[in-house]
Design a protein around this motif. Structure first.
Motif, PDB file in Angstrom:
ATOM      1  N   ILE A 126       0.978  10.550  -7.719  1.00  0.00           N
ATOM      2  CA  ILE A 126       1.281   9.542  -6.685  1.00  0.00           C
ATOM      3  C   ILE A 126       0.403   8.307  -6.894  1.00  0.00           C
ATOM      4  O   ILE A 126       0.883   7.171  -6.820  1.00  0.00           O
ATOM      5  N   ILE A 127      -0.888   8.547  -7.196  1.00  0.00           N
ATOM      6  CA  ILE A 127      -1.801   7.420  -7.416  1.00  0.00           C
ATOM      7  C   ILE A 127      -1.357   6.614  -8.642  1.00  0.00           C
ATOM      8  O   ILE A 127      -1.299   5.379  -8.615  1.00  0.00           O
ATOM      9  N   GLY A 128      -0.979   7.326  -9.702  1.00  0.00           N
ATOM     10  CA  GLY A 128      -0.503   6.647 -10.919  1.00  0.00           C
ATOM     11  C   GLY A 128       0.754   5.840 -10.654  1.00  0.00           C
ATOM     12  O   GLY A 128       0.877   4.694 -11.093  1.00  0.00           O
ATOM     13  N   LEU A 129       1.669   6.444  -9.887  1.00  0.00           N
ATOM     14  CA  LEU A 129       2.910   5.748  -9.537  1.00  0.00           C
ATOM     15  C   LEU A 129       2.609   4.483  -8.744  1.00  0.00           C
ATOM     16  O   LEU A 129       3.128   3.408  -9.044  1.00  0.00           O
ATOM     17  N   GLY A 130       1.746   4.625  -7.735  1.00  0.00           N
ATOM     18  CA  GLY A 130       1.375   3.477  -6.907  1.00  0.00           C
ATOM     19  C   GLY A 130       0.774   2.369  -7.755  1.00  0.00           C
ATOM     20  O   GLY A 130       1.193   1.215  -7.680  1.00  0.00           O
ATOM     21  N   LEU A 150       3.056   0.409  -9.939  1.00  0.00           N
ATOM     22  CA  LEU A 150       3.874  -0.562  -9.196  1.00  0.00           C
ATOM     23  C   LEU A 150       3.005  -1.657  -8.563  1.00  0.00           C
ATOM     24  O   LEU A 150       3.485  -2.469  -7.777  1.00  0.00           O
ATOM     25  N   GLY A 151       1.717  -1.633  -8.878  1.00  0.00           N
ATOM     26  CA  GLY A 151       0.818  -2.683  -8.390  1.00  0.00           C
ATOM     27  C   GLY A 151       0.388  -2.492  -6.938  1.00  0.00           C
ATOM     28  O   GLY A 151      -0.031  -3.441  -6.280  1.00  0.00           O
ATOM     29  N   LEU A 152       0.478  -1.253  -6.423  1.00  0.00           N
ATOM     30  CA  LEU A 152       0.124  -1.009  -5.021  1.00  0.00           C
ATOM     31  C   LEU A 152      -1.301  -0.487  -4.880  1.00  0.00           C
ATOM     32  O   LEU A 152      -1.825   0.166  -5.786  1.00  0.00           O
ATOM     33  N   GLU A 163       0.835  -1.208   0.000  1.00  0.00           N
ATOM     34  CA  GLU A 163       0.000   0.000   0.000  1.00  0.00           C
ATOM     35  C   GLU A 163       0.865   1.252   0.000  1.00  0.00           C
ATOM     36  O   GLU A 163       1.931   1.276   0.607  1.00  0.00           O
ATOM     37  N   LEU A 164       0.331   2.282  -0.652  1.00  0.00           N
ATOM     38  CA  LEU A 164       0.978   3.588  -0.651  1.00  0.00           C
ATOM     39  C   LEU A 164      -0.018   4.588  -0.074  1.00  0.00           C
ATOM     40  O   LEU A 164      -1.115   4.761  -0.619  1.00  0.00           O
ATOM     41  N   LYS A 165       0.350   5.229   1.042  1.00  0.00           N
ATOM     42  CA  LYS A 165      -0.577   6.164   1.675  1.00  0.00           C
ATOM     43  C   LYS A 165      -0.207   7.599   1.317  1.00  0.00           C
ATOM     44  O   LYS A 165       0.879   8.078   1.661  1.00  0.00           O
ATOM     45  N   VAL A 166      -1.116   8.261   0.626  1.00  0.00           N
ATOM     46  CA  VAL A 166      -0.919   9.655   0.224  1.00  0.00           C
ATOM     47  C   VAL A 166      -1.112  10.520   1.461  1.00  0.00           C
ATOM     48  O   VAL A 166      -2.159  10.450   2.116  1.00  0.00           O
ATOM     49  N   ASP A 167      -0.139  11.342   1.802  1.00  0.00           N
ATOM     50  CA  ASP A 167      -0.221  12.118   3.029  1.00  0.00           C
ATOM     51  C   ASP A 167      -1.387  13.113   3.022  1.00  0.00           C
ATOM     52  O   ASP A 167      -1.730  13.692   1.986  1.00  0.00           O
TER      53      ASP A 167
END
Ligand code: C2E
Ligand code: MG
Ligand code: MG
Ligand code: MG
Length: 263
Positions: A197-201, A204-206, A173-177
């Protein structure tokens, strides 16, 4: 002053004054509850509520973080074991704890004691846990993964934000601050940063998670940007364990819409 605080923190630990609260996390598109983030609360008998941003570093400084974490894990897992099995529990690990070789054992024994499956656990770390020794961080993270634990990168975008961290560790998971989410409906720039950030996550399959969602328009914007799940006052503040069953029964009556009237 510091010595007094240290004594007070030891006393608070003995008196069980520091307890976990639970904040709901939902799938943004549907409003379906996916789990809770455990957030530590210290209700001081004289000074009232004290922020974890104050007492967590204090506990680290005075060698009390192991005891505090052990207490919190036991309480969190015992509550979590009684929640519906499909709900995940996120637990924050501070940078110093991350390096503590006994943490893994603490997690294991607390989970066994409570009958809680570690497949439902998400450990949240921030980038500052990763800066000095990436090899060591990798082996710690791999050990967790071997136990079935998921891994989240918390507060993404605020720290050192080396993209290498995302590449070298097995995050789920990637949590956007929250600081980006706060400005998302005001400035084009923050909207673009969140979109990136969402696109990057996703590339990467997150799973992407937004923090600090306070209003419906921000939630709508995040859905449009493709963010998967989120948390914030709109869906509910952190609540004590005793309030969870009430929250869950109200939730099952209206799973689709944010409960803006809660609590
Ligand atoms: P975090 O992990 O990034 O947690 C999110 C923080 O945002 C929480 O603050 C939460 O109460 C707050 N929050 C949630 N929704 C909203 C919203 O809609 N608007 C606003 N303005 N804030 C919102 P909290 O509970 O004060 O925790 C602060 C930080 O302390 C956490 O940040 C985490 O880094 C740390 N922390 C909390 N509990 C623990 C713990 O048990 N162990 C460790 N190591 N750290 C903890
Ligand atoms: Mg967190
Ligand atoms: Mg965060
Ligand atoms: Mg934070």
């Amino acid at each position: 002053m510091v010595a007094t605080r240290q004594i007070d923190l030891s006393r608070a630990l003995d008196a069980d004054e520091i307890v976990p609260y639970f904040q709901p996390i939902v799938e943004l598109r549907t409003g379906v509850l996916t789990g809770f983030e455990a957030l530590a609360r210290w209700r001081h008998p004289v000074h009232g509520p004290i922020s974890p941003e104050i007492f967590i570093p204090l506990a680290e400084e005075h060698g009390l973080i192991g005891t505090l974490t052990g207490n919190l894990l036991r309480r969190v897992f015992s509550v979590a074991a009684s929640l519906p099995q499909e709900l995940c529990i996120s637990f924050n690990i501070s940078p110093l704890q991350f390096r503590d070789p006994s943490l893994s054992r603490q997690i294991d024994s607390a989970a066994q004691l409570a009958g809680f499956s570690l497949k439902r656990l998400i450990l949240e770390i921030t980038e500052s846990a990763l800066i000095d020794n990436i090899d060591q961080a990798q082996s710690i993270a791999q050990d967790w993964k071997a136990h079935g634990i998921s891994l989240a990168l918390d507060d993404f975008g605020t720290g050192y934000s080396s993209l290498r961290h995302l590449q070298s560790l097995p995050f789920d998971e990637l949590k956007v601050d929250a600081s980006f989410v706060r400005e998302i409906s005001d400035t084009r720039e923050s909207r673009k940063i969140v979109a990136a950030i969402i696109g990057l996550g996703h590339s990467l399959g997150l799973t992407t998670v937004a923090e600090g969602i306070e209003t419906k328009d921000k939630a709508d914007m995040l859905v449009r940007l493709g963010c998967d799940i989120g948390q914030g006052w709109l869906y509910g503040p952190p609540v004590p364990p005793d309030d969870l069953s009430d929250f869950l029964s109200r939730r099952s009556l209206s799973p689709i819409h944010a409960i803006s009237s809660f609590p």
